[in-house]
Write an enzyme that holds these catalytic residues in place. Structure first.
Site, mmCIF file in Angstrom:
data_model
loop_
_atom_site.group_PDB
_atom_site.id
_atom_site.type_symbol
_atom_site.label_atom_id
_atom_site.label_comp_id
_atom_site.label_asym_id
_atom_site.label_seq_id
_atom_site.Cartn_x
_atom_site.Cartn_y
_atom_site.Cartn_z
ATOM 1 N N GLU A 119 -9.802 52.235 96.058
ATOM 2 C CA GLU A 119 -11.128 51.782 96.497
ATOM 3 C C GLU A 119 -11.214 50.249 96.449
ATOM 4 O OE1 GLU A 119 -12.972 54.547 93.603
ATOM 5 O OE2 GLU A 119 -14.254 55.166 95.265
ATOM 6 N N GLU A 164 -9.146 61.663 92.486
ATOM 7 C CA GLU A 164 -10.298 62.013 91.641
ATOM 8 C C GLU A 164 -10.540 63.522 91.563
ATOM 9 O OE1 GLU A 164 -10.242 59.513 93.822
ATOM 10 O OE2 GLU A 164 -11.418 57.812 93.080
ATOM 11 N N GLY A 183 -10.000 54.376 91.842
ATOM 12 C CA GLY A 183 -10.675 53.071 91.884
ATOM 13 C C GLY A 183 -9.761 51.955 92.360
ATOM 14 N N ALA A 234 -9.872 54.102 87.912
ATOM 15 C CA ALA A 234 -10.834 53.830 86.846
ATOM 16 C C ALA A 234 -10.214 54.331 85.552
ATOM 17 C CB ALA A 234 -12.133 54.548 87.146
HETATM 18 N N1 COA Z 1 -6.940 55.501 83.185
HETATM 19 C C1 COA Z 1 -6.540 55.289 81.936
HETATM 20 N N2 COA Z 1 -5.263 55.177 81.573
HETATM 21 C C2 COA Z 1 -4.336 55.285 82.535
HETATM 22 C C3 COA Z 1 -4.666 55.513 83.877
HETATM 23 C C4 COA Z 1 -6.045 55.613 84.192
HETATM 24 N N3 COA Z 1 -6.470 55.794 85.434
HETATM 25 N N4 COA Z 1 -3.530 55.592 84.593
HETATM 26 C C5 COA Z 1 -2.514 55.410 83.738
HETATM 27 N N5 COA Z 1 -2.994 55.224 82.492
HETATM 28 C C6 COA Z 1 -2.241 54.987 81.266
HETATM 29 C C7 COA Z 1 -1.562 56.256 80.753
HETATM 30 O O1 COA Z 1 -2.487 57.050 80.008
HETATM 31 C C8 COA Z 1 -0.456 55.661 79.902
HETATM 32 O O2 COA Z 1 -1.033 55.202 78.694
HETATM 33 P P1 COA Z 1 -0.279 55.508 77.269
HETATM 34 O O3 COA Z 1 1.059 54.843 77.421
HETATM 35 O O4 COA Z 1 -1.164 54.851 76.278
HETATM 36 O O5 COA Z 1 -0.191 56.993 77.193
HETATM 37 C C9 COA Z 1 -0.050 54.422 80.694
HETATM 38 O O6 COA Z 1 -1.155 54.104 81.529
HETATM 39 C C10 COA Z 1 1.158 54.656 81.586
HETATM 40 O O7 COA Z 1 0.899 55.758 82.435
HETATM 41 P P2 COA Z 1 1.851 57.037 82.585
HETATM 42 O O8 COA Z 1 1.034 58.184 83.035
HETATM 43 O O9 COA Z 1 2.661 57.208 81.334
HETATM 44 O O10 COA Z 1 2.820 56.510 83.734
HETATM 45 P P3 COA Z 1 3.653 57.418 84.768
HETATM 46 O O11 COA Z 1 4.563 56.471 85.474
HETATM 47 O O12 COA Z 1 4.236 58.601 84.082
HETATM 48 O O13 COA Z 1 2.559 57.975 85.825
HETATM 49 C C11 COA Z 1 0.681 57.785 87.310
HETATM 50 C C12 COA Z 1 1.895 57.087 86.671
HETATM 51 C C13 COA Z 1 -0.102 56.725 88.098
HETATM 52 C C14 COA Z 1 1.165 58.881 88.276
HETATM 53 C C15 COA Z 1 -0.189 58.392 86.204
HETATM 54 O O14 COA Z 1 -0.429 57.403 85.209
HETATM 55 C C16 COA Z 1 -1.543 58.889 86.682
HETATM 56 O O15 COA Z 1 -1.618 59.932 87.306
HETATM 57 N N6 COA Z 1 -2.627 58.138 86.388
HETATM 58 C C17 COA Z 1 -3.956 58.528 86.713
HETATM 59 C C18 COA Z 1 -4.249 58.330 88.180
HETATM 60 C C19 COA Z 1 -5.642 58.772 88.518
HETATM 61 O O16 COA Z 1 -5.995 59.925 88.443
HETATM 62 N N7 COA Z 1 -6.491 57.803 88.920
HETATM 63 C C20 COA Z 1 -7.833 58.060 89.316
HETATM 64 C C21 COA Z 1 -8.747 57.884 88.177
HETATM 65 S S1 COA Z 1 -10.424 58.175 88.689
#
Ligand code: COA
Length: 260
Positions: free
Chosen positions: A114, A134, A111, A66
């Site tokens: 999910e 989460e 999400g 999400a």
């Molecule tokens: N919501 C909003 N934005 C998200 C996102 C999310 N769930 N997951 C990634 N993004 C965005 C990042 O903020 C970044 O945006 P920016 O370039 O404007 O800063 C872009 O997507 C790229 O992500 P980034 O974190 O730079 O990539 P990465 O390869 O370093 O890491 C992940 C990848 C998936 C490990 C990391 O993005 C992450 O942990 N995301 C969240 C996962 C999460 O907790 N999901 C559950 C949400 S309830």
């Protein structure tokens, strides 16, 4: 009406829905969730679509969860409503009545995991990473992950993922039954299409009733679930597809199903 955050293509009976926010790793903001609802309603109602593939655009992610920017400011009332809205969209996918295959092409987190679990079958590329992080954000699953994950992989394995918030790689996802198969990244879409085409070569009513028997039956006591199956079996005996499928076998020719 056009989509802002999705791509929807139709090709010989198969619809491919691609979540298309690659710069945010296809994170599900409210607008994207609403578009997913509209896209699945559209393909569900379109008789020319017999099966669906759901995937994410870009090299890195199916869906990275999400949209955390939206979650960060939500009130308890917003949170509950967002959760219920999302659950309904995922229920629409699960109850589509046509096979839906998730082509998990990278991160499927929160999400995103999910969403993949609401699809009927999951194929992952070798680079896929799945999980429910989460709890690391101080929140919990809101799109029925706490319910679908234990049903899919068992309570113990689900709780390990849900409570640690750690990701698993594609091979581990395969081992625990979170995905059905793992394929090289460049073969993912072709394999997903081949699988969905194998399914839709079968009788459409048979597919619809089988999905209903499994989805509804799993929530019922065994005796009631068996009664549901028997009732659907009786009903299917009234269909043109049943006559055609059995006749075609006896005449040693391929069946031509009409979905009637
Ligand atoms: N919501 C909003 N934005 C998200 C996102 C999310 N769930 N997951 C990634 N993004 C965005 C990042 O903020 C970044 O945006 P920016 O370039 O404007 O800063 C872009 O997507 C790229 O992500 P980034 O974190 O730079 O990539 P990465 O390869 O370093 O890491 C992940 C990848 C998936 C490990 C990391 O993005 C992450 O942990 N995301 C969240 C996962 C999460 O907790 N999901 C559950 C949400 S309830």
């Amino acid at each position: 009406m056009a989509f802002q955050n999705l791509l929807l293509e139709r090709k010989d009976g198969v619809a491919v829905i691609t979540i298309n926010r690659p710069d945010k790793l296809n994170a599900l903001n409210d607008a994207t969730v609403a578009e997913l609802d509209r896209a699945f309603a559209e393909v569900g109602a379109d008789d020319s679509v017999r099966g669906v593939i759901l995937t994410g655009s870009g090299e890195k992610a199916f869906v990275a969860g999400a949209d955390i920017a939206e979650l960060a400011t939500q009130s308890p009332v917003d949170g509950k409503e967002r959760s219920i809205r999302g659950q309904k969209v995922l229920d629409r996918i699960e109850d589509l009545g046509k096979p839906v295959v998730a082509a998990v092409n990278g991160f499927a987190l929160g999400g995103g995991c999910e969403l993949a679990m609401a699809c009927h079958v999951r194929i992952a590329s070798e680079n896929a990473r799945m999980g429910t992080p989460e709890v690391k954000l101080g929140i919990m699953c809101g799109y029925a992950g706490s319910q679908r994950l234990p049903r899919l992989v068992g309570k113990g394995r689900a709780l390990e993922l849900l409570l640690t918030g750690e990701m698993v790689d594609a091979q581990e996802a395969l081992r625990i039954g979170l995905v059905n198969r793992v394929v090289p990244k460049d073969k993912l879409m072709a394999e997903a299409e081949a699988l969905v085409r194998k399914m839709i070569a079968n009788g459409p009513v048979a597919l619809r009733f089988t999905l209903e028997a499994v989805n509804s039956g799993l929530e019922l006591p065994l005796a009631e679930a068996q009664y549901l199956e028997a009732t659907l079996f009786g009903l299917i005996c009234t269909t043109a597809d049943m006559k055609e499928g059995t006749q075609a076998f006896l005449e040693k020719r391929p069946a031509k199903f009409t979905g009637k």
